[in-house]
Design an enzyme around this catalytic site. Structure first.
Site, PDB file in Angstrom:
ATOM      1  N   ARG A  27       0.825  -1.219   0.000  1.00 19.95           N
ATOM      2  CA  ARG A  27       0.000   0.000   0.000  1.00 19.95           C
ATOM      3  C   ARG A  27       0.856   1.264   0.000  1.00 19.95           C
ATOM      4  O   ARG A  27       0.494   2.268   0.594  1.00 19.95           O
ATOM      5  CB  ARG A  27      -0.985  -0.002   1.175  1.00 19.95           C
ATOM      6  CG  ARG A  27      -1.778  -1.294   1.321  1.00 19.95           C
ATOM      7  CD  ARG A  27      -2.657  -1.601   0.137  1.00 19.95           C
ATOM      8  NE  ARG A  27      -3.778  -0.733  -0.001  1.00 19.95           N
ATOM      9  CZ  ARG A  27      -4.991  -0.955   0.500  1.00 19.95           C
ATOM     10  NH1 ARG A  27      -5.252  -2.060   1.131  1.00 19.95           N
ATOM     11  NH2 ARG A  27      -5.959  -0.103   0.323  1.00 19.95           N
ATOM     12  N   ARG A  31      -3.487   6.159   0.153  1.00 23.46           N
ATOM     13  CA  ARG A  31      -4.192   6.960   1.164  1.00 23.46           C
ATOM     14  C   ARG A  31      -3.368   7.786   2.148  1.00 23.46           C
ATOM     15  O   ARG A  31      -3.899   8.732   2.705  1.00 23.46           O
ATOM     16  CB  ARG A  31      -5.145   6.044   1.913  1.00 23.46           C
ATOM     17  CG  ARG A  31      -4.483   4.714   2.252  1.00 23.46           C
ATOM     18  CD  ARG A  31      -5.459   3.632   2.562  1.00 23.46           C
ATOM     19  NE  ARG A  31      -4.663   2.471   3.015  1.00 23.46           N
ATOM     20  CZ  ARG A  31      -5.105   1.491   3.729  1.00 23.46           C
ATOM     21  NH1 ARG A  31      -6.363   1.496   4.105  1.00 23.46           N
ATOM     22  NH2 ARG A  31      -4.323   0.504   4.090  1.00 23.46           N
ATOM     23  N   ARG A  40      -7.579  11.865  -5.692  1.00 22.38           N
ATOM     24  CA  ARG A  40      -8.765  11.097  -5.316  1.00 22.38           C
ATOM     25  C   ARG A  40      -9.974  12.030  -5.191  1.00 22.38           C
ATOM     26  O   ARG A  40     -11.066  11.715  -5.664  1.00 22.38           O
ATOM     27  CB  ARG A  40      -8.472  10.384  -3.995  1.00 22.38           C
ATOM     28  CG  ARG A  40      -9.636   9.837  -3.223  1.00 22.38           C
ATOM     29  CD  ARG A  40     -10.001   8.458  -3.719  1.00 22.38           C
ATOM     30  NE  ARG A  40     -10.883   7.789  -2.788  1.00 22.38           N
ATOM     31  CZ  ARG A  40     -12.171   8.106  -2.604  1.00 22.38           C
ATOM     32  NH1 ARG A  40     -12.699   9.095  -3.273  1.00 22.38           N
ATOM     33  NH2 ARG A  40     -12.898   7.423  -1.762  1.00 22.38           N
ATOM     34  N   ASP A  77      -6.973  -2.709  -7.493  1.00 19.14           N
ATOM     35  CA  ASP A  77      -7.469  -3.342  -6.270  1.00 19.14           C
ATOM     36  C   ASP A  77      -7.689  -4.825  -6.516  1.00 19.14           C
ATOM     37  O   ASP A  77      -7.854  -5.253  -7.656  1.00 19.14           O
ATOM     38  CB  ASP A  77      -8.770  -2.689  -5.797  1.00 19.14           C
ATOM     39  CG  ASP A  77      -9.035  -3.018  -4.340  1.00 19.14           C
ATOM     40  OD1 ASP A  77      -8.395  -2.408  -3.472  1.00 19.14           O
ATOM     41  OD2 ASP A  77      -9.849  -3.924  -4.067  1.00 19.14           O
ATOM     42  N   TYR A 153     -14.831 -11.717   0.403  1.00 19.57           N
ATOM     43  CA  TYR A 153     -15.607 -10.518   0.053  1.00 19.57           C
ATOM     44  C   TYR A 153     -16.854 -10.870  -0.748  1.00 19.57           C
ATOM     45  O   TYR A 153     -17.897 -10.227  -0.622  1.00 19.57           O
ATOM     46  CB  TYR A 153     -14.736  -9.535  -0.738  1.00 19.57           C
ATOM     47  CG  TYR A 153     -13.673  -8.871   0.121  1.00 19.57           C
ATOM     48  CD1 TYR A 153     -14.003  -7.814   0.954  1.00 19.57           C
ATOM     49  CD2 TYR A 153     -12.359  -9.315   0.114  1.00 19.57           C
ATOM     50  CE1 TYR A 153     -13.039  -7.207   1.752  1.00 19.57           C
ATOM     51  CE2 TYR A 153     -11.390  -8.718   0.909  1.00 19.57           C
ATOM     52  CZ  TYR A 153     -11.736  -7.662   1.729  1.00 19.57           C
ATOM     53  OH  TYR A 153     -10.797  -7.073   2.518  1.00 19.57           O
TER      54      TYR A 153
HETATM   55  O1  CP3 Z   1      -0.186   0.783  -3.160  1.00 15.96           O
HETATM   56  C1  CP3 Z   1      -0.598  -0.367  -3.388  1.00 15.96           C
HETATM   57  O2  CP3 Z   1      -0.323  -1.317  -2.655  1.00 15.96           O
HETATM   58  C2  CP3 Z   1      -1.348  -0.631  -4.685  1.00 15.96           C
HETATM   59  C3  CP3 Z   1      -2.751  -0.559  -4.656  1.00 15.96           C
HETATM   60  C4  CP3 Z   1      -3.629  -1.494  -3.819  1.00 15.96           C
HETATM   61  C5  CP3 Z   1      -4.894  -1.066  -3.347  1.00 15.96           C
HETATM   62  N1  CP3 Z   1      -5.507  -2.146  -2.765  1.00 15.96           N
HETATM   63  C6  CP3 Z   1      -5.442   0.285  -3.521  1.00 15.96           C
HETATM   64  C7  CP3 Z   1      -6.586   0.726  -2.706  1.00 15.96           C
HETATM   65  C8  CP3 Z   1      -3.471  -2.824  -3.440  1.00 15.96           C
HETATM   66  C9  CP3 Z   1      -2.285  -3.750  -3.633  1.00 15.96           C
HETATM   67  C10 CP3 Z   1      -4.676  -3.234  -2.779  1.00 15.96           C
HETATM   68  C11 CP3 Z   1      -4.903  -4.593  -2.268  1.00 15.96           C
HETATM   69  C12 CP3 Z   1      -6.085  -4.864  -1.452  1.00 15.96           C
HETATM   70  N2  CP3 Z   1      -7.349  -4.350  -1.575  1.00 15.96           N
HETATM   71  C13 CP3 Z   1      -6.120  -5.835  -0.430  1.00 15.96           C
HETATM   72  C14 CP3 Z   1      -4.968  -6.727  -0.017  1.00 15.96           C
HETATM   73  C15 CP3 Z   1      -3.970  -6.030   0.834  1.00 15.96           C
HETATM   74  C16 CP3 Z   1      -4.488  -5.621   2.185  1.00 15.96           C
HETATM   75  O3  CP3 Z   1      -4.389  -4.415   2.462  1.00 15.96           O
HETATM   76  O4  CP3 Z   1      -4.927  -6.478   2.938  1.00 15.96           O
HETATM   77  C17 CP3 Z   1      -7.428  -5.846   0.101  1.00 15.96           C
HETATM   78  C18 CP3 Z   1      -7.938  -6.723   1.231  1.00 15.96           C
HETATM   79  C19 CP3 Z   1      -8.199  -4.903  -0.640  1.00 15.96           C
HETATM   80  C20 CP3 Z   1      -9.655  -4.615  -0.498  1.00 15.96           C
HETATM   81  C21 CP3 Z   1      -9.912  -3.184  -0.217  1.00 15.96           C
HETATM   82  N3  CP3 Z   1      -9.710  -2.163  -1.120  1.00 15.96           N
HETATM   83  C22 CP3 Z   1     -10.405  -2.595   0.987  1.00 15.96           C
HETATM   84  C23 CP3 Z   1     -10.746  -3.380   2.235  1.00 15.96           C
HETATM   85  C24 CP3 Z   1     -10.477  -1.207   0.775  1.00 15.96           C
HETATM   86  C25 CP3 Z   1     -11.012  -0.132   1.715  1.00 15.96           C
HETATM   87  C26 CP3 Z   1     -10.129   0.141   2.838  1.00 15.96           C
HETATM   88  C27 CP3 Z   1      -8.718   0.536   2.449  1.00 15.96           C
HETATM   89  O5  CP3 Z   1      -7.867  -0.338   2.532  1.00 15.96           O
HETATM   90  O6  CP3 Z   1      -8.502   1.685   2.074  1.00 15.96           O
HETATM   91  C28 CP3 Z   1      -9.999  -0.955  -0.514  1.00 15.96           C
HETATM   92  C29 CP3 Z   1      -9.895   0.376  -1.161  1.00 15.96           C
HETATM   93  C30 CP3 Z   1      -8.562   0.785  -1.659  1.00 15.96           C
HETATM   94  N4  CP3 Z   1      -7.707   0.009  -2.392  1.00 15.96           N
HETATM   95  C31 CP3 Z   1      -7.980   2.070  -1.496  1.00 15.96           C
HETATM   96  C32 CP3 Z   1      -6.742   2.036  -2.162  1.00 15.96           C
HETATM   97  C33 CP3 Z   1      -5.770   3.165  -2.341  1.00 15.96           C
HETATM   98  C34 CP3 Z   1      -8.610   3.259  -0.763  1.00 15.96           C
HETATM   99  C35 CP3 Z   1      -9.752   3.770  -1.541  1.00 15.96           C
HETATM  100  C36 CP3 Z   1      -9.945   5.246  -1.372  1.00 15.96           C
HETATM  101  O7  CP3 Z   1      -9.085   6.012  -1.810  1.00 15.96           O
HETATM  102  O8  CP3 Z   1     -10.993   5.579  -0.829  1.00 15.96           O
END
Ligand code: CP3
Length: 365
Positions: A27, A31, A40, A77, A153
């Site tokens: 990540r 964020r 965003r 994602d 999910y």
């Molecule tokens: O920087 C990176 O690693 C690349 C991008 C990336 C995102 N999600 C962007 C994202 C990656 C590799 C993921 C993987 C992901 N997504 C996982 C596995 C890794 C982990 O953290 O456990 C999971 C479980 C998800 C599912 C997911 N996506 C959730 C639960 C959420 C909401 C909560 C959160 O983590 O922010 C997301 C949204 C998401 N994915 C955001 C980002 C930047 C935030 C969205 C926003 O800007 O509102």
């Protein structure tokens, strides 16, 4: 043929000596960076960013502009696949992902099938655009969720503290859960293979919810489908499997077929490396909350971790789960500098002949 200016990360995945410990952070794009928050806000939603290849590439490169990271990760994602299966994904501010439809009963699960890759073309376009924007600076990581973590999910319809529905299904209707993860495995393998064709140098699986299962259920519903994904991928691409909460299943996990295992902070990195370091590379495993402490504590934690990892080749520094939104960017800078400052003098001799040689992507196997 793409030439990489910095292939330290690929070398570590091949368990070759490196001039410094490579580092990237789960990540790392997103964020906690103000420049991400700005984009965003302008785009209106996370999916609007993910579906725009130019913006996705820009975000993937944002952390590289600040920190000397050794890899970039695609901005996307894990939930793109269930979305393309027709489950209707949306992200609500502060609440996380939501699916309009779930796969909980016989009928919906019978109707489930791997998505048409055309529905995911925006992801492959983002890979191509990001790869181009990187211009060979560092390797690009493509990724997907593990078949089981996606099932969590899909069954639950969103995030959950305990994923009670999927855990119940594992007992009540294991045949249905088998079917979901089998279909997901096909979808994930096709999706990752296409990311590799579009230019991803490394493919990674996120098994965030592996720890929801007993060891036996983990082998059946998560590890076996991960094995079938890995078998279907092109042989010459390096792979990483990140699993959270399964320290007790490490002996099984290291046999899954991945080049590298990503572990959370409950795993003793030194023990893992001593026991399995001649078989797989390891990635991890600093608690991401360590980054909320002061830079001096971060430097100490980094030094301890690198000492625990030992000198055997095949180690990639990372956090043990994603960076949290409140991470101060300055602390990430302190961490990356500390990783690069460590150990570099000791192995320099081993690598000095190679460091000037540019590597080719063809030579990555
Ligand atoms: O920087 C990176 O690693 C690349 C991008 C990336 C995102 N999600 C962007 C994202 C990656 C590799 C993921 C993987 C992901 N997504 C996982 C596995 C890794 C982990 O953290 O456990 C999971 C479980 C998800 C599912 C997911 N996506 C959730 C639960 C959420 C909401 C909560 C959160 O983590 O922010 C997301 C949204 C998401 N994915 C955001 C980002 C930047 C935030 C969205 C926003 O800007 O509102």
């Amino acid at each position: 043929m793409t030439v990489l200016a910095n292939d330290t990360f690929l070398r570590a995945l091949r368990r070759e000596p490196t001039s410094h410990v490579p580092v990237w952070l789960m990540r790392q794009a997103g964020r906690y960076l103000p420049e991400y928050a700005k984009l965003r806000a302008r785009a209106g939603s996370f999916m609007a960013l993910a579906k725009n290849p130019e913006l996705a590439a820009e975000i993937a490169l944002q952390p590289l502009a600040r920190f000397a990271l050794d890899a970039a990760i695609l901005f996307s994602d894990i939930l793109t696949i269930p979305d393309a299966m027709g489950l209707g994904l949306s992200f609500t501010e502060g609440e996380g992902p939501r699916f309009a439809r779930t796969t909980v009963d016989e009928r919906t699960i019978a109707a489930l099938s791997a998505p048409d890759l055309e529905e995911l073309r925006y992801v492959f376009d983002a890979v191509r655009t990001t790869k181009h924007a990187l211009a060979g600076r560092v390797p690009l990581i493509g990724f997907a969720g593990s078949p089981f973590t996606l099932a969590c999910y899909m069954v639950e319809g969103g995030a959950s503290a305990d994923f009670a529905n999927v855990r119940t299904m594992a007992f009540a209707r294991p045949d249905l859960l088998d079917r979901i993860v089998r279909i997901n495995a096909v979808a994930v393998a096709d999706y990752l293979a296409e990311q590799a064709r579009a230019g991803a140098d490394v493919l990674m699986l996120f098994d965030t919810w592996a720890g929801m299962l007993s060891p036996a259920a983990y082998r059946r519903f998560s590890l076996a489908p991960i094995g079938s994904v890995l078998e279907r991928l092109p042989r010459d691409v390096r792979t990483i499997v990140f699993a959270k909460g399964v320290a007790a299943s490490l002996p099984a996990l290291v046999t899954c077929g991945a080049s590298c295992i990503g572990v959370d902070w409950t795993v003793d990195l030194g023990d893992a490396r001593r026991q399995y370091g001649d078989r797989v590379a390891f990635q991890g495993n600093l608690d991401p909350l360590a980054l909320l402490a002061n830079p001096e504590s971060i430097r100490r934690a980094v030094a301890d971790m690198i000492a625990a990892a030992g000198e055997q080749p095949g180690y990639v520094f990372n956090v043990g789960h994603g960076l949290v939104p409140s991470t101060p960017p300055d602390h990430v800078a302190a961490l990356v500098d500390a990783v690069h400052g460590a150990r570099s003098s000791r192995v320099e001799a081993t690598c000095s002949e190679r460091s000037g040689t540019a590597a080719t992507v063809d030579g990555r196997g």
